[in-house]
Design a protein around this motif. Sequence first.
Motif, PDB file in Angstrom:
ATOM      1  N   ARG A 203       0.740  -1.592   0.001  1.00 51.92           N
ATOM      2  CA  ARG A 203      -0.218   0.060   0.042  1.00 51.92           C
ATOM      3  C   ARG A 203       0.934   1.049  -0.150  1.00 51.92           C
ATOM      4  NH1 ARG A 203      -5.659   0.910   3.679  1.00 51.92           N
ATOM      5  NH2 ARG A 203      -6.408   3.366   3.369  1.00 51.92           N
ATOM      6  N   LEU A 204       1.830   1.284   0.748  1.00 52.71           N
ATOM      7  CA  LEU A 204       2.744   2.662   0.867  1.00 52.71           C
ATOM      8  C   LEU A 204       3.573   2.280  -0.280  1.00 52.71           C
ATOM      9  CD1 LEU A 204       3.652   2.542   4.525  1.00 52.71           C
ATOM     10  CD2 LEU A 204       1.906   3.466   3.373  1.00 52.71           C
ATOM     11  N   THR A 205       4.116   1.261  -1.129  1.00 53.63           N
ATOM     12  CA  THR A 205       4.351   1.834  -2.061  1.00 53.63           C
ATOM     13  C   THR A 205       3.688   1.614  -3.174  1.00 53.63           C
ATOM     14  OG1 THR A 205       6.384  -0.609  -1.403  1.00 53.63           O
ATOM     15  CG2 THR A 205       5.844  -0.159  -3.855  1.00 53.63           C
ATOM     16  N   LYS A 206       2.580   1.338  -3.381  1.00 51.41           N
ATOM     17  CA  LYS A 206       2.009   2.233  -4.507  1.00 51.41           C
ATOM     18  C   LYS A 206       1.537   4.073  -4.207  1.00 51.41           C
ATOM     19  CE  LYS A 206      -2.546   2.008  -6.860  1.00 51.41           C
ATOM     20  NZ  LYS A 206      -3.585   1.093  -6.529  1.00 51.41           N
ATOM     21  N   LEU A 207       1.701   4.180  -3.233  1.00 51.00           N
ATOM     22  CA  LEU A 207       1.393   5.234  -3.078  1.00 51.00           C
ATOM     23  C   LEU A 207       2.736   6.172  -2.779  1.00 51.00           C
ATOM     24  CD1 LEU A 207      -0.477   5.819   0.803  1.00 51.00           C
ATOM     25  CD2 LEU A 207      -1.471   6.771  -1.131  1.00 51.00           C
ATOM     26  N   ALA A 208       3.912   5.597  -2.641  1.00 51.64           N
ATOM     27  CA  ALA A 208       5.196   6.604  -3.036  1.00 51.64           C
ATOM     28  C   ALA A 208       5.146   6.503  -4.937  1.00 51.64           C
ATOM     29  CB  ALA A 208       6.400   6.005  -2.249  1.00 51.64           C
ATOM     30  N   HIS A 216       9.229  13.888  -2.956  1.00 53.54           N
ATOM     31  CA  HIS A 216       9.907  12.897  -2.302  1.00 53.54           C
ATOM     32  C   HIS A 216      10.941  13.106  -1.956  1.00 53.54           C
ATOM     33  CE1 HIS A 216       7.728   9.186  -4.214  1.00 53.54           C
ATOM     34  NE2 HIS A 216       7.470  10.202  -5.410  1.00 53.54           N
ATOM     35  N   PRO A 217      12.396  12.925  -1.258  1.00 55.81           N
ATOM     36  CA  PRO A 217      11.834  11.980  -0.546  1.00 55.81           C
ATOM     37  C   PRO A 217      11.137  11.555   0.869  1.00 55.81           C
ATOM     38  CG  PRO A 217      13.896  12.413   0.042  1.00 55.81           C
ATOM     39  CD  PRO A 217      13.494  13.975  -1.251  1.00 55.81           C
ATOM     40  N   GLN A 218      10.513  12.807   1.045  1.00 58.86           N
ATOM     41  CA  GLN A 218       9.715  12.531   2.359  1.00 58.86           C
ATOM     42  C   GLN A 218       8.845  11.602   2.835  1.00 58.86           C
ATOM     43  OE1 GLN A 218      10.629  15.973   0.978  1.00 58.86           O
ATOM     44  NE2 GLN A 218      11.940  16.685   1.583  1.00 58.86           N
ATOM     45  N   LEU A 219       7.873  11.433   1.618  1.00 60.99           N
ATOM     46  CA  LEU A 219       6.950  10.162   2.109  1.00 60.99           C
ATOM     47  C   LEU A 219       8.114   8.893   1.437  1.00 60.99           C
ATOM     48  CD1 LEU A 219       4.186   9.151   1.180  1.00 60.99           C
ATOM     49  CD2 LEU A 219       4.481   9.381  -0.925  1.00 60.99           C
ATOM     50  N   ASP A 220       8.922   8.655   1.175  1.00 58.82           N
ATOM     51  CA  ASP A 220       9.351   7.621   0.890  1.00 58.82           C
ATOM     52  C   ASP A 220      10.185   7.250   2.639  1.00 58.82           C
ATOM     53  OD1 ASP A 220      10.394   7.239  -2.040  1.00 58.82           O
ATOM     54  OD2 ASP A 220       9.892   8.976  -1.292  1.00 58.82           O
ATOM     55  N   LEU A 221      10.224   8.415   3.046  1.00 57.26           N
ATOM     56  CA  LEU A 221      11.103   8.599   4.297  1.00 57.26           C
ATOM     57  C   LEU A 221       9.920   8.506   5.256  1.00 57.26           C
ATOM     58  CD1 LEU A 221      13.632  11.522   4.643  1.00 57.26           C
ATOM     59  CD2 LEU A 221      14.225   8.592   4.303  1.00 57.26           C
ATOM     60  N   VAL A 222       8.797   8.673   5.669  1.00 53.64           N
ATOM     61  CA  VAL A 222       8.049   9.226   6.487  1.00 53.64           C
ATOM     62  C   VAL A 222       7.730   7.491   6.280  1.00 53.64           C
ATOM     63  CG1 VAL A 222       5.776   9.463   7.031  1.00 53.64           C
ATOM     64  CG2 VAL A 222       7.027  10.768   6.692  1.00 53.64           C
ATOM     65  N   SER A 223       7.390   6.740   5.050  1.00 48.00           N
ATOM     66  CA  SER A 223       6.621   5.275   5.024  1.00 48.00           C
ATOM     67  C   SER A 223       7.618   4.225   5.112  1.00 48.00           C
ATOM     68  CB  SER A 223       6.207   5.134   3.474  1.00 48.00           C
ATOM     69  OG  SER A 223       5.570   5.784   3.019  1.00 48.00           O
ATOM     70  N   GLN A 224       8.748   4.682   4.835  1.00 43.20           N
ATOM     71  CA  GLN A 224       9.437   3.911   5.554  1.00 43.20           C
ATOM     72  C   GLN A 224      10.269   3.784   7.432  1.00 43.20           C
ATOM     73  OE1 GLN A 224      11.061   1.254   4.610  1.00 43.20           O
ATOM     74  NE2 GLN A 224      13.090   1.746   3.487  1.00 43.20           N
ATOM     75  N   ALA A 225       9.750   4.860   7.215  1.00 40.27           N
ATOM     76  CA  ALA A 225       9.780   4.724   9.229  1.00 40.27           C
ATOM     77  C   ALA A 225       8.395   4.113   9.654  1.00 40.27           C
ATOM     78  CB  ALA A 225       8.831   6.350   9.576  1.00 40.27           C
ATOM     79  N   VAL A 226       7.281   4.160   8.869  1.00 44.87           N
ATOM     80  CA  VAL A 226       6.068   3.389   9.281  1.00 44.87           C
ATOM     81  C   VAL A 226       5.968   2.314   9.506  1.00 44.87           C
ATOM     82  CG1 VAL A 226       3.448   3.150   9.065  1.00 44.87           C
ATOM     83  CG2 VAL A 226       4.806   5.689   8.457  1.00 44.87           C
ATOM     84  N   LEU A 227       6.669   1.436   8.130  1.00 43.55           N
ATOM     85  CA  LEU A 227       7.127  -0.180   7.862  1.00 43.55           C
ATOM     86  C   LEU A 227       7.725  -0.200   8.940  1.00 43.55           C
ATOM     87  CD1 LEU A 227       6.852   0.569   4.082  1.00 43.55           C
ATOM     88  CD2 LEU A 227       5.296  -0.574   5.521  1.00 43.55           C
ATOM     89  N   PHE A 228       8.649   0.322   9.313  1.00 43.06           N
ATOM     90  CA  PHE A 228      10.432  -0.029  10.654  1.00 43.06           C
ATOM     91  C   PHE A 228       9.099   0.098  11.465  1.00 43.06           C
ATOM     92  CE2 PHE A 228      14.548   1.736   8.836  1.00 43.06           C
ATOM     93  CZ  PHE A 228      14.311   0.494   7.115  1.00 43.06           C
ATOM     94  N   GLU A 229       8.750   0.089  11.949  1.00 41.76           N
ATOM     95  CA  GLU A 229       7.773  -0.279  13.851  1.00 41.76           C
ATOM     96  C   GLU A 229       6.334  -1.349  13.154  1.00 41.76           C
ATOM     97  OE1 GLU A 229       8.787   0.900  16.534  1.00 41.76           O
ATOM     98  OE2 GLU A 229      10.245   1.986  15.185  1.00 41.76           O
ATOM     99  N   ASP A 230       6.308  -1.675  12.416  1.00 44.84           N
ATOM    100  CA  ASP A 230       5.070  -2.636  11.835  1.00 44.84           C
ATOM    101  C   ASP A 230       5.495  -4.270  12.439  1.00 44.84           C
ATOM    102  OD1 ASP A 230       3.001  -3.217  10.691  1.00 44.84           O
ATOM    103  OD2 ASP A 230       3.876  -3.687   9.496  1.00 44.84           O
ATOM    104  N   GLU A 231       4.800  -4.958  12.906  1.00 44.60           N
ATOM    105  CA  GLU A 231       5.183  -5.870  13.289  1.00 44.60           C
ATOM    106  C   GLU A 231       5.265  -6.889  11.773  1.00 44.60           C
ATOM    107  OE1 GLU A 231       1.655  -7.658  16.391  1.00 44.60           O
ATOM    108  OE2 GLU A 231       2.351  -5.708  17.058  1.00 44.60           O
TER     109      GLU A 231
END
Length: 247
Positions: A203-208, A216-231
Amino acid sequence: MSGLRIEERPDRVVVTLDRPEKRNAIDAELIRELHEVCADLEARPRLLLLTGGSDGIFAGGADIGQLRERGRVDALNAINAAAFARIRALPLPTVAAVDGPALGGGAELAYACDLRVCTARAVFGQPEVRLGILAGAGATHRLPALVGEARAKELLFTGRRVDAGEALRIGLVNRVVAEPAGLLDCAHGLLDEIAKGSALALRLTKLAVDAPAAAHPQLDLVSQAVLFEDEEKYRRMTDFLEKRRPR
């Protein structure tokens, strides 16, 4: 639904255009039904497979009888364009499976999907200028993004049709299958590969990918931050490391 057949699967929805007597022409009722499908997929995100079946027709374009009677207010209401934009913005990836002609609004419906697969007898084309209008449901901006500005202008200016071989060569479609019977298997196979990914990462890859360059790159960084905390990320990486660990 009168113009669509819907098949629900655990991870995807299969939507088949079902107006064979009208060559799957896109009319106001079919647009209304596409909005209903989008509302469902926005509320409960799943993959989408959109097809005209394997009977030799994807969509012959907009319903010319209705189109002829539309005026400037109808054009400004973006009847087809709004539905196709909604498909484009669906949370999870979408695949169009095209057999036979995808012309005018039918081609624009296919362009609205993230990926396209087709049969060897598929053809794409934008004949709108020959009918005194322009391709106003997405082709003027989606086609250049897919095949480049110069080639898109040629196709939009001339109304020339593109066969399956050329569509693959210029990047309009992702895969071509020789026989119509294999079309849906090919599309489902592609979705099966996509479904192996994390739903949130998809979902976040499609958004990016779909975001404007300025994001970019702000959206990529925020998306990655969300994913890094995902179980799910932790579980998948743990599984990967466990498989690599010597026994």
